[in-house]
Design a protein around this motif. Structure first.
Motif, mmCIF file in Angstrom:
data_model
loop_
_atom_site.group_PDB
_atom_site.id
_atom_site.type_symbol
_atom_site.label_atom_id
_atom_site.label_comp_id
_atom_site.label_asym_id
_atom_site.label_seq_id
_atom_site.Cartn_x
_atom_site.Cartn_y
_atom_site.Cartn_z
ATOM 1 N N LEU A 309 0.834 -1.201 0.000
ATOM 2 C CA LEU A 309 0.000 0.000 0.000
ATOM 3 C C LEU A 309 0.866 1.247 0.000
ATOM 4 C CD1 LEU A 309 -2.832 -0.744 2.599
ATOM 5 C CD2 LEU A 309 -3.001 -0.772 0.107
ATOM 6 N N LEU A 310 1.999 1.142 0.704
ATOM 7 C CA LEU A 310 2.877 2.297 0.860
ATOM 8 C C LEU A 310 4.311 1.813 1.002
ATOM 9 C CD1 LEU A 310 2.708 5.448 1.385
ATOM 10 C CD2 LEU A 310 2.765 4.890 3.814
ATOM 11 N N ARG A 311 5.221 2.437 0.231
ATOM 12 C CA ARG A 311 6.648 2.139 0.369
ATOM 13 C C ARG A 311 7.405 3.465 0.435
ATOM 14 N NH1 ARG A 311 9.954 -2.210 -1.281
ATOM 15 N NH2 ARG A 311 8.366 -3.019 -2.686
ATOM 16 N N LEU A 312 8.241 3.601 1.454
ATOM 17 C CA LEU A 312 9.021 4.821 1.648
ATOM 18 C C LEU A 312 10.495 4.494 1.522
ATOM 19 C CD1 LEU A 312 7.173 6.157 4.835
ATOM 20 C CD2 LEU A 312 6.701 6.758 2.459
ATOM 21 N N GLU A 313 11.220 5.283 0.707
ATOM 22 C CA GLU A 313 12.651 5.092 0.523
ATOM 23 C C GLU A 313 13.369 6.421 0.740
ATOM 24 O OE1 GLU A 313 13.238 3.432 -3.327
ATOM 25 O OE2 GLU A 313 12.122 1.578 -2.887
ATOM 26 N N ALA A 357 -1.739 9.455 5.419
ATOM 27 C CA ALA A 357 -3.116 9.732 5.003
ATOM 28 C C ALA A 357 -3.173 10.538 3.715
ATOM 29 C CB ALA A 357 -3.841 10.483 6.111
ATOM 30 N N GLY A 358 -2.017 10.992 3.223
ATOM 31 C CA GLY A 358 -1.989 11.783 1.997
ATOM 32 C C GLY A 358 -2.258 13.251 2.231
ATOM 33 N N GLN A 359 -2.162 13.722 3.487
ATOM 34 C CA GLN A 359 -2.439 15.116 3.810
ATOM 35 C C GLN A 359 -1.169 15.955 3.937
ATOM 36 O OE1 GLN A 359 -5.736 16.247 4.082
ATOM 37 N NE2 GLN A 359 -6.045 14.199 3.251
ATOM 38 N N ASP A 370 -0.358 3.653 -3.991
ATOM 39 C CA ASP A 370 -1.398 3.365 -4.976
ATOM 40 C C ASP A 370 -2.402 4.517 -5.007
ATOM 41 O OD1 ASP A 370 -3.767 2.301 -6.340
ATOM 42 O OD2 ASP A 370 -2.789 0.341 -6.128
ATOM 43 N N GLY A 371 -2.647 5.059 -6.172
ATOM 44 C CA GLY A 371 -3.561 6.185 -6.306
ATOM 45 C C GLY A 371 -5.002 5.848 -5.958
ATOM 46 N N ARG A 372 -5.333 4.560 -5.927
ATOM 47 C CA ARG A 372 -6.718 4.154 -5.627
ATOM 48 C C ARG A 372 -6.953 3.912 -4.138
ATOM 49 N NH1 ARG A 372 -6.633 -1.088 -9.101
ATOM 50 N NH2 ARG A 372 -4.562 -1.068 -8.110
#
Length: 544
Positions: A309-313, A357-359, A370-372
């Protein structure tokens, strides 16, 4: 320590206590429990004299000192350490008197100061403040520089330092982070005097108290042991009462049947009269039926997304041009992960939640998302930010404008917001009702990720259990920030730690983390020293 006899109190058109009696043992630590609104805080006000009973007595030993944390400490120019030291009124008065005392009086003053261990007071005050999350640098800062939440901690620290004969605490963990709650649990367990604690924190009630005082139906009932012991004994008591009630009802029906059959027959009239008298003398078995707790509805996502769902590098995140709050983030969140996010207040947990949360946009690095993805985000300040004039119906109409009015009302009722409360403004709803409403609203559209930042602050124990059940049935990913250790242990399958400007996986379970928190508090280490301690601990665990 506290004796209550035949206490009766009426207010706001209802009876809170009805000839309630109980005696609390000396130096006992007691958890005060009961459903929201039954009168727990009202009992505190009766004990302190803020309210007067209609009848009955509340007795304390003569000259007993009460300590209550009712509100945040004022924003004064006095330093944090001096504020806590002043809470010991005797020590403060002796030092004040010493400045102008006659020579012949000084020996007595110094003798009493030695007797109360006055010279160690600054160290004892600093130890309490460190346990509640304050750093060494904070000790010299004036109270006016601290926010309201931190001044609430100061009020708690002052009460603990003063060591009153009876300490009254009303939901003390609600304004603490998990680290502060863990420290407070250990502190209360060894508190030398009596304490009466209103709490919905199951872990605190299991580890820090030796008795549970239950408020129900206007009565006070004392149980020995922690909350789990109380639940078992109350369930057994209810089972026995239910069996006795059923037996009495069967006997009552049998006697009534005889009376109905033979009352008119002269030959049986005397026997019928005897049975009627027996019926009149039968006292109904008191049987309390607890109000049902509505479930939380957290629908699972209908179409799972491909992992991750989310990957941070190597991600860095912050606000405006200020230095970054978090950096060097290398993490992966999968579709069914349950992440418990640990860390002291100010370590960046809420910033991480806002980014997830995308904020909040990242400053640098790479974030694969993922954009969805659908996100349900509950944060601890949403309740206070509600429009006080907006009703529950207004909120759900805005969130689901395509649904019918009947659908709106039915959904709210399912969430535990009854028809009589659906048109009530948010200002008039209780904290628990507002929390329940918001938690269900953020999950209403079956998100792939739930981010819950202190979701339990206003929920009673039964509502917290309902939330736990719902989270364990939910099939999406969860990021959980909470001071409720029980919820953290039973929901999270991975722990991440926010410390020293980054977030990393924590190698260990909640027992390991609790030990680490208490070790750090005992050594006086500041929260900023966490990263070095954790690297050493994780390295040691890896070698083992």
């Amino acid at each position: 320590m506290l004796q209550i006899e035949n206490l009766t109190f009426n207010a706001y058109g209802r009876r809170f206590f009805d000839r309630a009696s109980v005696t609390l043992p000396a130096a006992a630590k007691v958890g005060l429990v009961g459903r929201n609104g039954v009168g727990k805080s009202t009992l505190f006000k009766l004990i302190t004299g803020e309210l007067q009973p209609d009848s009955g007595e509340l007795g304390l030993p003569r000259a007993a000192r009460l300590g209550i944390v009712a509100q945040e400490h004022p924003a004064t120019p006095v330093s944090l350490l001096d504020t806590i030291l002043a809470a010991d009124t005797e020590r403060h008065a002796l030092f004040t008197e010493l400045e102008l005392a006659a020579p012949e009086r000084m020996a007595d003053i110094w003798g009493r100061l030695i007797e109360i261990d006055a010279d160690t007071a600054p160290a004892r005050a600093a130890e309490i403040l460190h346990g509640l999350g304050f750093s060494n640098e904070d000790l010299a800062r004036p109270m006016a520089e601290f926010s309201g939440g931190w001044r609430m901690r100061v009020a708690l620290a002052a009460a603990l330092f003063a060591q009153p004969d009876l300490l009254l605490l009303d939901e003390p963990t609600n304004y603490l982070d998990l680290e502060g709650a863990l420290w407070l649990q250990a502190r209360l367990a060894c508190y030398p005097s009596a304490a009466l604690i209103i709490s919905h924190d199951r872990e605190l009630l299991n580890t820090s108290v030796a008795f549970i005082l239950h408020v129900s139906d206007g009565k006070l009932t004392l149980y020995t042991g922690g909350y789990n012991d109380f639940e078992q004994r109350r369930a057994e008591k209810q089972r026995l009462l239910s069996a006795t009630r059923a037996k009495q009802n069967a006997e009552r029906a049998h006697l009534q049947s005889f009376v109905d059959r033979f009352r008119a027959k002269a030959s049986k009239a005397a026997q019928a009269q005897s049975r009627m008298k027996r019926l009149e003398k039968m006292t109904p078995v008191a049987f309390s039926i607890e109000e049902r707790v509505a479930p939380f509805i957290l629908p699972s996502p209908k179409r799972p997304l491909a992992p991750p769902l989310l990957r941070l590098e190597n991600v860095e995140v912050g606000y405006g041009t200020a230095p970054p709050v978090l950096r060097d983030l290398d993490l992966r969140l999968d579709v069914d992960d349950r992440i418990g996010l640990l860390g002291v207040n100010g370590a960046g947990k809420s910033t991480f939640a806002r980014m997830a949360a995308g904020q909040l946009a990242i400053r640098s690095g790479r974030m694969q998302r993922d954009g969805r993805i659908g996100v349900g985000w509950f944060h601890q300040h949403q309740i206070e930010a509600l429009d006080p004039d907006e009703t529950a119906l207004d909120m759900i109409r805005r969130g689901r404008p395509q649904d019918s009015e009947q659908s709106h009302r039915s959904r709210l009722a399912t969430w535990g917001i009854g028809f009589d409360k659906q048109g009530t403004t948010a200002e008039a709803l209780s904290g628990g009702e507002r929390a329940r409403l918001l938690l269900n609203l953020v999950a209403m559209d079956a998100p792939h990720l739930l981010i819950l930042d202190e979701p339990t602050n206003h929920l009673d124990i039964d509502s917290r259990r309902a939330l736990l059940d719902a989270l364990n049935d939910y099939a999406g990913a969860v990021i959980l920030i909470t001071h409720d250790r029980s919820l953290m242990e039973l929901v999270a399958d991975q722990l991440w730690l926010a410390a020293d400007g980054t977030v990393q996986p924590f190698a260990g379970d909640m027992d390991d983390y609790a030990r680490f928190v208490l070790e750090r508090a005992g050594s006086g280490a500041a929260p900023s020293q966490t990263r070095g301690h954790m690297k050493a601990r994780n390295k040691a665990r890896a070698k083992a």
